[in-house]
Design an enzyme around this catalytic site. Structure first.
Site, PDB file in Angstrom:
ATOM      1  CG  HIS A 191      14.699  -6.267  -5.219  1.00  0.00           C
ATOM      2  ND1 HIS A 191      15.492  -5.273  -4.703  1.00  0.00           N
ATOM      3  CD2 HIS A 191      13.441  -5.777  -5.257  1.00  0.00           C
ATOM      4  CE1 HIS A 191      14.744  -4.218  -4.462  1.00  0.00           C
ATOM      5  NE2 HIS A 191      13.500  -4.494  -4.783  1.00  0.00           N
ATOM      6  NE  ARG A 298       9.615  -4.870  -5.871  1.00  0.00           N
ATOM      7  CZ  ARG A 298       8.899  -5.489  -4.919  1.00  0.00           C
ATOM      8  NH1 ARG A 298       8.099  -6.480  -5.218  1.00  0.00           N
ATOM      9  NH2 ARG A 298       9.004  -5.096  -3.668  1.00  0.00           N
ATOM     10  NE  ARG A 334       9.208   0.181  -8.154  1.00  0.00           N
ATOM     11  CZ  ARG A 334       9.762  -0.562  -7.194  1.00  0.00           C
ATOM     12  NH1 ARG A 334       9.587  -0.234  -5.930  1.00  0.00           N
ATOM     13  NH2 ARG A 334      10.468  -1.624  -7.496  1.00  0.00           N
ATOM     14  CD  GLU A 433      11.349   3.296  -2.651  1.00  0.00           C
ATOM     15  OE1 GLU A 433      11.323   2.114  -2.304  1.00  0.00           O
ATOM     16  OE2 GLU A 433      11.423   3.632  -3.852  1.00  0.00           O
ATOM     17  CG  ASN A 456      10.547  -4.047   1.021  1.00  0.00           C
ATOM     18  OD1 ASN A 456       9.986  -4.438   2.036  1.00  0.00           O
ATOM     19  ND2 ASN A 456      10.185  -4.418  -0.189  1.00  0.00           N
ATOM     20  CG  ASP A 457      14.404   0.648  -0.789  1.00  0.00           C
ATOM     21  OD1 ASP A 457      15.497   0.118  -0.543  1.00  0.00           O
ATOM     22  OD2 ASP A 457      13.829   0.529  -1.885  1.00  0.00           O
ATOM     23  NE  ARG A 467      15.404  -4.157  -0.160  1.00  0.00           N
ATOM     24  CZ  ARG A 467      14.474  -3.680  -0.980  1.00  0.00           C
ATOM     25  NH1 ARG A 467      14.360  -2.381  -1.191  1.00  0.00           N
ATOM     26  NH2 ARG A 467      13.642  -4.484  -1.592  1.00  0.00           N
ATOM     27  CB  CYS A 504       3.661  -1.507  -2.119  1.00  0.00           C
ATOM     28  SG  CYS A 504       4.918  -0.267  -2.477  1.00  0.00           S
TER      29      CYS A 504
HETATM   30  C1  PEP Z   1      10.086  -0.983  -0.948  1.00  0.00           C
HETATM   31  O1  PEP Z   1      11.191  -0.447  -0.931  1.00  0.00           O
HETATM   32  O2  PEP Z   1       9.411  -1.214   0.085  1.00  0.00           O
HETATM   33  C2  PEP Z   1       9.486  -1.420  -2.220  1.00  0.00           C
HETATM   34  C3  PEP Z   1       8.269  -1.895  -2.268  1.00  0.00           C
HETATM   35  O3  PEP Z   1      10.279  -1.361  -3.333  1.00  0.00           O
HETATM   36  P1  PEP Z   1      11.419  -2.437  -3.687  1.00  0.00           P
HETATM   37  O4  PEP Z   1      11.281  -3.583  -2.744  1.00  0.00           O
HETATM   38  O5  PEP Z   1      11.222  -2.839  -5.102  1.00  0.00           O
HETATM   39  O6  PEP Z   1      12.676  -1.658  -3.485  1.00  0.00           O
HETATM   40 MG    MG Z   2      12.084   0.245  -2.775  1.00  0.00          MG
END
Ligand code: PEP
Ligand code: MG
Length: 585
Positions: A191, A298, A334, A433, A456-457, A467, A504
């Site tokens: 993040h 977020r 979210r 995710e 991402n997750d 990550r 996303c």
């Molecule tokens: C993800 O996990 O792809 C996502 C968009 O959420 P975050 O990056 O906030 O965990």
């Molecule tokens: Mg996520």
């Protein structure tokens, strides 16, 4: 001049004076200080010691009250250690005589003690090893606490260099002073990197050795596109970068011409391009870059930047501010996704062994219902004022989804009883995710109004790759066949049920991956504002039929390397114009 390679996580080039924030809780690197800095370093050390002792006195009193004298004794052991001269004098000596940083002095002496205790054969000693590390973290934490205030006192154009930065530290940077940053650790989809992109702050992470090599106050250049940190750049290098800046500006101007044009493929299919935001203030940038709404807000950043927990009115004001800026365009809120690498001060005090597998996200909300309900009340109240959707993060089971939906219903009933207006039909969706959600997408599709795939997750949980961990960054592979198959299954399940599905995650902003996503059936992509223009140009240059062909071929490979190579080659040949002027790594 010295160049250090890392991972470029936020494009752009910044030149400024180095400001080193060197607290490294994981591996405190040996840093020498100049002799004239010794008194200040000793003062920092003494003050961290005093604060730690004050903490421990308070913790001990509270523990005694709650658990009784015997159980609270462990804190007396901690206090005793911090007042033991055989522990603290060597720390002072390392600073005063060997001219080493307070962080290094503290961590190395504690580590020596822990190793000595661990090697003893008596369990009375070996069980104390964790206590020693705990104590070390406490003192280092106080040394780190100082850096917040130091960061707030920056004067000129600065390049921040550190072991790691937290997302909230990054979000709190004074943009008129901090021009860019480079860190020793971190990953592209952590993040901190996401916030850097949102702020348009050039950044490089996983720049191994940067902390040791960077000299406080010297000049440094951060190249967030190529992933380079150049310490003491020479004049020729600076001139070369001025040339890059000119071509980047030309590219920006060309792409800006597309801002008001629709994102429609050559065979007439509209691809919705939305923005991801952490703060309402980012909305003008999303719209300015040609995004047509917000696919991911977020909201946990409301908790990360303020000093105290946001009230219902704080939430409400933020959501209304978004709706005003969006003027009728869609907004997906979210619900809070705290935990993992996003901590409030309170959570940071309760370390978890595996935070990404711990009390994060919807789990955290479902254990803290008053907090969750406060947010839901605000979202529902705001839903009377404009088009809002609610999205739950990290759903892993239907039970969890139903529980969260039940809380929404409870809050709706409360508001109805109070006569407060809200949208009873507000769409409720979930992030996909984690693999369990993707595998069961057909079941979930019966219970939600929309899906948003969070790559991402999804990538980290599918491939068991943290990550944020630079040591396994090479294993974090969006093109892994397992990831692509999961996305394909989610898309199919969604289509069968008529449930809209978007993506996303950061991968949606990658041009090659976007072709794959469109080919797999996705029609909405939500990305960081600055990624929208290039994505729009890509969409306007391809046909869905072409993308489907690419996706069919891509899923036939059995390794991430083959998929990546195929996408790279095929997509660049298919739409060379979409890559014009881009740096080719
Ligand atoms: C993800 O996990 O792809 C996502 C968009 O959420 P975050 O990056 O906030 O965990
Ligand atoms: Mg996520």
């Amino acid at each position: 001049m010295r160049t250090i390679e890392g991972i470029g996580v936020s494009a752009g080039v910044a030149i400024g004076r180095v400001f080193v924030v060197d607290t490294d809780h994981r591996r405190v690197s040996r840093r020498e200080i100049s002799p004239e800095d010794v008194p200040e370093e000793i003062a920092r050390f003494e003050s961290a010691l005093v604060s730690s002792i004050a903490d421990l006195n308070a913790v001990h009193a509270e523990a005694e009250r709650q658990m009784g004298r015997e159980a609270a004794k462990v804190f007396l052991f901690h206090l005793g250690m911090l007042q033991d001269r055989s522990l603290v004098d060597p720390m002072r000596a390392l600073i005063a005589e060997d001219h080493l940083s307070a962080e290094y002095a503290v961590s190395s002496v504690f580590r020596r003690w822990a190793e000595r205790f661990g090697a003893m054969h008596d369990s009375a000693f070996t069980t104390k090893v964790n206590d020693i590390y705990d104590l070390s973290e406490r003192v280092l934490g106080h040394l780190a606490g100082e850096r917040q205030s130091k960061l707030a006192e920056l004067t000129g154009p600065t390049i921040v260099i550190g072991a790691e930065l937290t997302p909230s530290e990054t979000a709190g940077f004074d943009r008129s002073k901090v021009l860019g940053f480079a860190t020793e650790y971190g990953g592209k989809t952590g993040h901190t990197s996401i916030v850097a992109r949102a702020l348009g702050l050039p950044a490089v992470v996983a720049a191994e050795g940067v902390l040791k090599a960077a000299l406080h106050g010297s000049r440094a250049l951060v190249d967030g596109e190529r992933g380079l940190v150049i310490l003491d750049p020479d004049e020729a290098t600076i001139q070369r970068y001025a040339g890059y800046a000119e071509s980047a500006e030309e590219r920006r101007v060309t792409l800006a011409e597309l801002t008001d044009k629709p994102a429609v493929t050559t065979d007439g299919v509209e691809i919705e391009l939305l923005g991801n935001i952490e703060f309402p203030e980012e909305i003008p940038s999303v719209l300015g870059h040609g995004g047509t709404g917000i696919g991911l807000y977020r909201t946990e950043f409301l908790y990360l930047t303020g000093g105290s927990e946001p009230t219902e009115e704080d939430h409400y004001d933020a959501y209304i501010a978004c709706l005003r800026l969006l003027e009728g365009r869609p907004l997906t809120i979210r619900t809070v996704d705290l935990g993992a690498d996003k901590y409030t001060q309170e959570r940071a005090a309760v370390p978890e062994r595996n935070p990404f597998l711990g009390l994060r996200s919807i789990r955290y909300c479902l254990q803290r219902l008053p907090m969750f309900k406060t947010q839901l009340r605000a979202i529902l109240r705001a839903s009377a004022e404009g088009p809002l959707k609610i999205m739950f993060p990290l759903i892993t089971s239907v039970g969890e989804l139903r529980h969260a939906r039940m809380i929404v219903r409870d809050v709706m009933e409360d508001l109805a009883e109070e006569g407060v207006a809200f949208d009873r039909e507000i769409p409720i969706g979930m992030m996909v995710e984690v693999p369990s959600a993707a595998v069961m997408a057909d079941i979930f599709a019966k219970e939600v109004d929309f899906f948003s795939i969070g790559t991402n997750d999804l990538i980290q949980y599918t491939l068991a790759v943290d990550r944020t961990n630079e040591r396994v960054a090479n294993l974090y592979a969006p093109t892994h066949p397992a990831v692509i198959r999961l996305i394909r299954e989610v898309s199919r399940a969604a289509r069968r049920r008529g449930v809209p599905v978007s993506c996303c995650g950061e991968s949606a902003g990658d041009l090659e991956f976007a072709v794959l996503l469109i080919g797999l059936g996705l029609r909405t992509l939500s990305v960081t504002a600055s990624a929208v223009p290039a994505l729009k140009r890509l969409v306007r240059s391809v046909s869905v039929t072409q993308c489907e062909r690419v996706a069919r071929k891509a899923v036939s490979f059995d390794s991430e390397v083959q998929v990546a190579a195929y996408l790279r080659d095929r997509v660049r040949k298919m739409v060379p114009e979409a890559f014009d002027g881009r740096a080719v790594e």
